[in-house]
Each structure stands twice: as structure tokens, then as C-alpha cells.
Design an enzyme around this catalytic site. Sequence first.
Site, mmCIF file in Angstrom:
data_model
loop_
_atom_site.group_PDB
_atom_site.id
_atom_site.type_symbol
_atom_site.label_atom_id
_atom_site.label_comp_id
_atom_site.label_asym_id
_atom_site.label_seq_id
_atom_site.Cartn_x
_atom_site.Cartn_y
_atom_site.Cartn_z
ATOM 1 N N TYR A 271 0.836 -1.206 0.000
ATOM 2 C CA TYR A 271 0.000 0.000 0.000
ATOM 3 C C TYR A 271 0.876 1.264 0.000
ATOM 4 O O TYR A 271 0.619 2.215 -0.747
ATOM 5 C CB TYR A 271 -0.890 -0.049 1.239
ATOM 6 C CG TYR A 271 -1.933 1.043 1.365
ATOM 7 C CD1 TYR A 271 -3.104 1.011 0.619
ATOM 8 C CD2 TYR A 271 -1.761 2.088 2.272
ATOM 9 C CE1 TYR A 271 -4.074 1.994 0.762
ATOM 10 C CE2 TYR A 271 -2.722 3.082 2.427
ATOM 11 C CZ TYR A 271 -3.874 3.025 1.673
ATOM 12 O OH TYR A 271 -4.827 4.002 1.813
ATOM 13 N N LYS B 73 0.863 4.032 -2.915
ATOM 14 C CA LYS B 73 0.468 5.417 -2.625
ATOM 15 C C LYS B 73 1.651 6.377 -2.805
ATOM 16 O O LYS B 73 1.469 7.524 -3.217
ATOM 17 C CB LYS B 73 -0.103 5.527 -1.211
ATOM 18 C CG LYS B 73 -1.437 4.780 -1.022
ATOM 19 C CD LYS B 73 -2.547 5.339 -1.889
ATOM 20 C CE LYS B 73 -3.921 4.814 -1.475
ATOM 21 N NZ LYS B 73 -5.001 5.334 -2.344
HETATM 22 P P1 NAI Z 1 -13.465 2.265 1.490
HETATM 23 O O1 NAI Z 1 -12.951 0.891 1.541
HETATM 24 O O2 NAI Z 1 -14.625 2.661 2.323
HETATM 25 O O3 NAI Z 1 -13.810 2.680 -0.010
HETATM 26 C C1 NAI Z 1 -12.998 2.344 -1.088
HETATM 27 C C2 NAI Z 1 -13.831 2.427 -2.332
HETATM 28 O O4 NAI Z 1 -13.056 1.979 -3.446
HETATM 29 C C3 NAI Z 1 -15.059 1.520 -2.248
HETATM 30 O O5 NAI Z 1 -16.159 2.188 -2.826
HETATM 31 C C4 NAI Z 1 -14.651 0.331 -3.092
HETATM 32 O O6 NAI Z 1 -15.741 -0.349 -3.672
HETATM 33 C C5 NAI Z 1 -13.803 1.012 -4.145
HETATM 34 N N1 NAI Z 1 -12.914 0.082 -4.819
HETATM 35 C C6 NAI Z 1 -12.024 -0.766 -4.254
HETATM 36 N N2 NAI Z 1 -11.413 -1.480 -5.201
HETATM 37 C C7 NAI Z 1 -11.938 -1.093 -6.388
HETATM 38 C C8 NAI Z 1 -11.719 -1.455 -7.727
HETATM 39 N N3 NAI Z 1 -10.844 -2.413 -8.056
HETATM 40 N N4 NAI Z 1 -12.421 -0.825 -8.702
HETATM 41 C C9 NAI Z 1 -13.324 0.126 -8.397
HETATM 42 N N5 NAI Z 1 -13.569 0.522 -7.133
HETATM 43 C C10 NAI Z 1 -12.893 -0.087 -6.154
HETATM 44 O O7 NAI Z 1 -12.221 3.186 1.784
HETATM 45 P P2 NAI Z 1 -12.053 4.754 1.979
HETATM 46 O O8 NAI Z 1 -11.487 4.914 3.314
HETATM 47 O O9 NAI Z 1 -13.253 5.505 1.596
HETATM 48 O O10 NAI Z 1 -10.876 5.007 0.935
HETATM 49 C C11 NAI Z 1 -10.967 5.844 -0.210
HETATM 50 C C12 NAI Z 1 -9.552 6.204 -0.648
HETATM 51 O O11 NAI Z 1 -8.908 6.926 0.381
HETATM 52 C C13 NAI Z 1 -8.680 4.978 -0.937
HETATM 53 O O12 NAI Z 1 -7.861 5.238 -2.057
HETATM 54 C C14 NAI Z 1 -7.840 4.868 0.301
HETATM 55 O O13 NAI Z 1 -6.615 4.223 0.052
HETATM 56 C C15 NAI Z 1 -7.664 6.329 0.679
HETATM 57 N N6 NAI Z 1 -7.312 6.552 2.067
HETATM 58 C C16 NAI Z 1 -8.162 6.202 3.091
HETATM 59 C C17 NAI Z 1 -7.800 6.437 4.396
HETATM 60 C C18 NAI Z 1 -8.670 6.095 5.563
HETATM 61 O O14 NAI Z 1 -8.213 6.227 6.696
HETATM 62 N N7 NAI Z 1 -9.894 5.669 5.388
HETATM 63 C C19 NAI Z 1 -6.509 7.051 4.728
HETATM 64 C C20 NAI Z 1 -5.710 7.400 3.583
HETATM 65 C C21 NAI Z 1 -6.122 7.151 2.315
#
Ligand code: NAI
Length: 248
Positions: free
Chosen positions: A156, A160
Site C-alpha cells: 500500500y 500510494k
Molecule cells: P473504502 O474501503 O470505504 O472505499 C474504497 C472504495 O473503493 C469503495 O467504494 C470500493 O468499492 C472502491 N474500490 C475498491 N477497489 C476497487 C476497484 N478495483 N475498482 C473500483 N472501485 C474499487 O475506503 P475509503 O477509506 O473511503 O478510501 C478511499 C480512498 O482513500 C482509498 O484510495 C484509500 O486508500 C484512501 N485513504 C483512506 C484512508 C482512511 O483512513 N480511510 C486514509 C488514507 C487514504
Amino acid sequence: MGVLDGKVSFVTGGSRGIGRAICLALAEAGSDIALNYSTSREAAEEVAALIHKMGRKALIYQANVSNPDEDDTMVAQIVKDFGLVHIVVNNAGITRDKSFVKMDRPMWHEVLNVNLTGPAMIIHRLIKPMMEHGWGRIINITSIVGQMGNFGQANYAAAKGGLIALTKTLAREFAKKGVTVNAVAPGFIETDMTAEVPPASLDIVKQMTPMGRLGKPEEVAATVAFLASPQASFITGEIIGVNGGMYM
Ligand code: NAI
């Protein structure tokens, strides 16, 4: 009147968490939304319904962003439905955590494919018309982990961190064409992704965060909406942390 009236935004992983909040914030600012989701159609439809209530157009597209054929079909359909895409938000992301010695190749490749190759290829598909139009915004959702590293997240962190390097390079390549490329680096945000983290680890995260709490998806989304706005016209190649002071 919103600052993004007449604009079309494409958001990956828009059905829940940070992506959902980004869709709503961009729509609130006046943009129409092309929302990508991977599995939960119902949740995607719910977000689209909220956007319709705001008086904006919203259509949903199922695709795994790491699958080139699915991306091709999705992008072709979005262009058919909306015409030009002005704003691209690469939000979709996954974790597959294990200490590095226990991490196998599939875990490595899956995370790199979704979190780094997927965004790069989506930008590749959409950038030419954006540059010809002379205005565009690309916003990549990276992570504090791409800046600091984190135990158990070599895949990851590499993805990133790579996304940060990609952001800076494309910012240089597209700057003269009116397209800005920036990244938002959230700290620990309350979503399904952090719901998987053991409570004791989250307590440590809070202790390491000067603000003493996790962030909210809306706090990340507000930063994305600002970067997408005309007010951010001279900002490119930036990585904006939304992390309560955890990394500075
Ligand atoms: P989450 O797991 O709630 O949402 C991730 C979204 O990406 C979901 O809608 C999922 O269906 C979609 N997704 C995953 N794989 C996919 C694929 N192959 N094709 C299409 N869609 C796909 O996670 P969250 O927290 O909302 O994360 C959103 C972004 O923020 C991610 O890139 C994550 O790495 C980043 N992020 C999140 C943090 C956190 O603490 N929640 C911290 C830093 C970054």
C-alpha cells in the site's frame, strides 16, 4: 450557482466512504457526476439519488479499475453519456496488509494494480480531450502511508508513494495545457477501511495525531472540492495532507 456549474466529474469508488463524500461535495459545488463503483450497486444508486435531489446529473458505472477491458468500456460509456470529463478523482483503493516477509506476490500485485496502475491508466484514457479543451483537474487520493510508510503496508505504501510521484510528474507534463494534477493525502479517516483496524491500534493513531481524533470523509472531500475549483488554478503538483497534524 456553484463554482463547478457545467463541469463533469468522474469519481472512482464513489459509492461509500471518502469517495461518496467526494461525489456529494463536487455535486454540491455544481458538478454533474459519473460515479464508478465496483460491487455495491445499491449504495451507488443511493448516492446518485442524493445528487439528483441537488438538481445535478449523476450516472453510475460498474467497473474494477484494475481491469483494462472494464475501464475501456466504462470510459467509452461515460464519454457517450456526458461528453467531456473535466475533473477526474482517482479515489478507489484497497489494502491487503501483512508484514513484508509474509506478503505474497498476489497481495503485492493486487494493491499496486488497483491503487497505482488503475489511476494511471484512467488518466491516460481521459487526458487527451482534457488537454485539447485547455482546462482540467486531476486529483489523486493517496495516503499519509505513502508519505511516512507503515508497518504491514509495504504494498500500500509503495502504491500510494508511487501515486505521489505520478502526480508530480503529470503536473509537470500537463501544466501548460491548463490541467492541474494534485493529490490529497488523508491521515486516518472514519470509513470501512479503518473499521478493519483493531481499536487498540486506532487508539495509538489518535495518540499520534495532534488533533487527537480520526478525520471524517467530508473533511477530505472539502479539500478535493477546493482543488477542483477555479480558486485552485495556480496549484499543481501538490500533495495536501488532511491528517489532523499527524504528518507535517
Ligand atoms: P473504502 O474501503 O470505504 O472505499 C474504497 C472504495 O473503493 C469503495 O467504494 C470500493 O468499492 C472502491 N474500490 C475498491 N477497489 C476497487 C476497484 N478495483 N475498482 C473500483 N472501485 C474499487 O475506503 P475509503 O477509506 O473511503 O478510501 C478511499 C480512498 O482513500 C482509498 O484510495 C484509500 O486508500 C484512501 N485513504 C483512506 C484512508 C482512511 O483512513 N480511510 C486514509 C488514507 C487514504
